[in-house]
Scaffold this active site. Structure first.
Site, PDB file in Angstrom:
ATOM      1  N   TYR A   1       0.829  -1.209   0.000  1.00 35.23           N
ATOM      2  CA  TYR A   1       0.000   0.000   0.000  1.00 35.23           C
ATOM      3  C   TYR A   1       0.868   1.267   0.000  1.00 35.23           C
ATOM      4  O   TYR A   1       0.640   2.194  -0.790  1.00 35.23           O
ATOM      5  CB  TYR A   1      -0.910  -0.036   1.233  1.00 35.23           C
ATOM      6  CG  TYR A   1      -1.893   1.098   1.350  1.00 35.23           C
ATOM      7  CD1 TYR A   1      -3.069   1.100   0.608  1.00 35.23           C
ATOM      8  CD2 TYR A   1      -1.675   2.161   2.233  1.00 35.23           C
ATOM      9  CE1 TYR A   1      -3.997   2.140   0.736  1.00 35.23           C
ATOM     10  CE2 TYR A   1      -2.587   3.186   2.373  1.00 35.23           C
ATOM     11  CZ  TYR A   1      -3.750   3.175   1.621  1.00 35.23           C
ATOM     12  OH  TYR A   1      -4.652   4.207   1.747  1.00 35.23           O
TER      13      TYR A   1
ATOM     14  N   LYS B   1       1.182   4.188  -2.881  1.00 40.50           N
ATOM     15  CA  LYS B   1       0.869   5.597  -2.607  1.00 40.50           C
ATOM     16  C   LYS B   1       2.076   6.509  -2.879  1.00 40.50           C
ATOM     17  O   LYS B   1       1.916   7.651  -3.316  1.00 40.50           O
ATOM     18  CB  LYS B   1       0.373   5.749  -1.161  1.00 40.50           C
ATOM     19  CG  LYS B   1      -0.961   5.035  -0.900  1.00 40.50           C
ATOM     20  CD  LYS B   1      -2.045   5.490  -1.871  1.00 40.50           C
ATOM     21  CE  LYS B   1      -3.421   4.965  -1.524  1.00 40.50           C
ATOM     22  NZ  LYS B   1      -4.454   5.397  -2.472  1.00 40.50           N
TER      23      LYS B   1
HETATM   24  P1  NAI Z   1     -13.362   2.997   0.809  1.00 41.19           P
HETATM   25  O1  NAI Z   1     -12.951   1.569   0.880  1.00 41.19           O
HETATM   26  O2  NAI Z   1     -14.436   3.492   1.713  1.00 41.19           O
HETATM   27  O3  NAI Z   1     -13.765   3.395  -0.706  1.00 41.19           O
HETATM   28  C1  NAI Z   1     -12.991   3.011  -1.797  1.00 41.19           C
HETATM   29  C2  NAI Z   1     -13.873   2.901  -3.026  1.00 41.19           C
HETATM   30  O4  NAI Z   1     -13.065   2.471  -4.119  1.00 41.19           O
HETATM   31  C3  NAI Z   1     -14.994   1.863  -2.847  1.00 41.19           C
HETATM   32  O5  NAI Z   1     -16.231   2.404  -3.254  1.00 41.19           O
HETATM   33  C4  NAI Z   1     -14.538   0.726  -3.733  1.00 41.19           C
HETATM   34  O6  NAI Z   1     -15.618  -0.049  -4.268  1.00 41.19           O
HETATM   35  C5  NAI Z   1     -13.784   1.466  -4.828  1.00 41.19           C
HETATM   36  N1  NAI Z   1     -12.885   0.588  -5.571  1.00 41.19           N
HETATM   37  C6  NAI Z   1     -12.090  -0.394  -5.083  1.00 41.19           C
HETATM   38  N2  NAI Z   1     -11.450  -1.015  -6.069  1.00 41.19           N
HETATM   39  C7  NAI Z   1     -11.845  -0.433  -7.236  1.00 41.19           C
HETATM   40  C8  NAI Z   1     -11.546  -0.637  -8.615  1.00 41.19           C
HETATM   41  N3  NAI Z   1     -10.705  -1.605  -9.002  1.00 41.19           N
HETATM   42  N4  NAI Z   1     -12.144   0.142  -9.539  1.00 41.19           N
HETATM   43  C9  NAI Z   1     -13.013   1.115  -9.161  1.00 41.19           C
HETATM   44  N5  NAI Z   1     -13.348   1.349  -7.877  1.00 41.19           N
HETATM   45  C10 NAI Z   1     -12.765   0.588  -6.923  1.00 41.19           C
HETATM   46  O7  NAI Z   1     -12.012   3.815   1.025  1.00 41.19           O
HETATM   47  P2  NAI Z   1     -11.762   5.354   1.415  1.00 41.19           P
HETATM   48  O8  NAI Z   1     -11.316   5.374   2.820  1.00 41.19           O
HETATM   49  O9  NAI Z   1     -12.878   6.205   0.986  1.00 41.19           O
HETATM   50  O10 NAI Z   1     -10.463   5.633   0.516  1.00 41.19           O
HETATM   51  C11 NAI Z   1     -10.479   6.384  -0.693  1.00 41.19           C
HETATM   52  C12 NAI Z   1      -9.038   6.637  -1.104  1.00 41.19           C
HETATM   53  O11 NAI Z   1      -8.375   7.364  -0.071  1.00 41.19           O
HETATM   54  C13 NAI Z   1      -8.230   5.360  -1.329  1.00 41.19           C
HETATM   55  O12 NAI Z   1      -7.349   5.543  -2.409  1.00 41.19           O
HETATM   56  C14 NAI Z   1      -7.447   5.231  -0.043  1.00 41.19           C
HETATM   57  O13 NAI Z   1      -6.262   4.494  -0.205  1.00 41.19           O
HETATM   58  C15 NAI Z   1      -7.179   6.686   0.290  1.00 41.19           C
HETATM   59  N6  NAI Z   1      -6.869   6.914   1.699  1.00 41.19           N
HETATM   60  C16 NAI Z   1      -7.763   6.613   2.709  1.00 41.19           C
HETATM   61  C17 NAI Z   1      -7.399   6.823   4.021  1.00 41.19           C
HETATM   62  C18 NAI Z   1      -8.327   6.526   5.162  1.00 41.19           C
HETATM   63  O14 NAI Z   1      -7.890   6.683   6.313  1.00 41.19           O
HETATM   64  N7  NAI Z   1      -9.579   6.144   4.939  1.00 41.19           N
HETATM   65  C19 NAI Z   1      -6.085   7.381   4.389  1.00 41.19           C
HETATM   66  C20 NAI Z   1      -5.239   7.669   3.252  1.00 41.19           C
HETATM   67  C21 NAI Z   1      -5.634   7.441   1.968  1.00 41.19           C
END
Ligand code: NAI
Length: 248
Positions: free
Chosen positions: A156, A160
């Site tokens: 991961y 990133k």
């Molecule tokens: P989440 O798991 O709630 O949402 C992620 C979304 O991406 C989901 O709707 C999922 O279905 C979709 N997704 C997954 N694989 C996919 C694919 N192959 N094609 C299209 N859509 C796909 O995650 P969250 O927390 O909203 O994270 C969003 C972004 O922010 C991610 O890139 C994550 O790595 C990043 N992030 C999140 C943090 C956190 O603390 N929640 C911290 C740092 C970064």
């Protein structure tokens, strides 16, 4: 007048969490929204209604961001439907955590493909349109662990860090065409991705955060709106940490 009036934005992985909050904030600022996710179900249909309530055009597209052909097709469809692409938010992401010694090849490949290759796919498909328009703002969703590393998250963190280097490289390649590229590095944000962590782990995280709370998806969406809008017209190749001061 909204900050994003008349602009069209693509947000990947926006069925929930940070992506959805970004789509809603962009719509509130007047942007038309094309969002993608693996599955477009009744929930996504509800999201379309919520977005349309801001008086903008909105549509959800089922696509696997990790797939190059799928992405080329969906971007072509979006361009046909909306007529332009001004903002691209590469938000789709997953975790498959584990210590390096025990990490499988599949865990590594999946995270790199969904988190990093997806951004290549979308940038590759969207930049010809942005170049013709002589303007565009690309935002890569990175993470503080992409800056600092994290034990148990080598795949991961590497994906990133790649998102950051990708944004900086695009900023250099396409700046002369009016295209800006930046990365956001969120810290601990309260979404489904972090909901599975135990109370103990959450308390440990909270101790490290000067603001003493986890971030909200809206905290991240505010910075995305700044980077998408002309408010940041002289900002490119940057990483903005949204982490309550956790990493300075
Ligand atoms: P989440 O798991 O709630 O949402 C992620 C979304 O991406 C989901 O709707 C999922 O279905 C979709 N997704 C997954 N694989 C996919 C694919 N192959 N094609 C299209 N859509 C796909 O995650 P969250 O927390 O909203 O994270 C969003 C972004 O922010 C991610 O890139 C994550 O790595 C990043 N992030 C999140 C943090 C956190 O603390 N929640 C911290 C740092 C970064």
């Amino acid at each position: 007048m909204g900050l994003l009036d008349g602009k069209t934005a693509i947000v990947t992985g926006a069925a929930r969490g940070i992506g959805k909050a970004i789509a809603l904030k962009f719509a509130a600022e007047g942007a038309n929204i094309a969002f993608t996710d693996l599955v477009i179900d009744e929930n996504a249909d509800k999201t379309v209604k919520e977005l349309e309530a801001f008086g903008v055009k909105a549509k959800g597209y089922a696509s696997n961001a990790a797939n190059f052909e799928d992405t080329a097709k969906v971007v072509e469809e979006i361009h046909k439907d909306f007529g332009r692409i001004d903002i691209l938010v590469n938000n789709a992401g997953i975790t498959r955590d584990g210590l390096m010694m025990r990490m499988s090849e599949q865990q590594w490949d999946m995270v790199i493909n969904v988190n990093l290759k997806s951004a290549f796919n979308f940038i590759h498909a969207c930049t010809p349109v942005m170049m013709r328009q002589k303007a565009g703002s690309i935002i890569n969703m990175a993470s503080v662990v992409g800056v600092h590393g994290n034990a148990g998250q080598a795949n991961y963190a590497a994906s990133k860090a790649g998102m950051i280097a990708l944004a900086k490289s695009i900023a250099q390649e396409l700046g002369s065409r009016g295209i800006r590229a930046n990365a956001i590095a969120p810290g601990f944000i309260l979404t489904d991705m972090t909901a599975s962590l135990s109370e103990e782990v959450r308390a440990e995280w909270a101790k490290k955060i000067p603001l003493r709370r986890g971030g909200t998806p809206e905290d991240v969406a505010n910075i995305a709106t700044f980077l998408a809008s002309d408010m940041s017209s002289y900002v490119s190749g940057q990483v903005i940490q949204v982490d309550g001061g956790m990493n300075m």
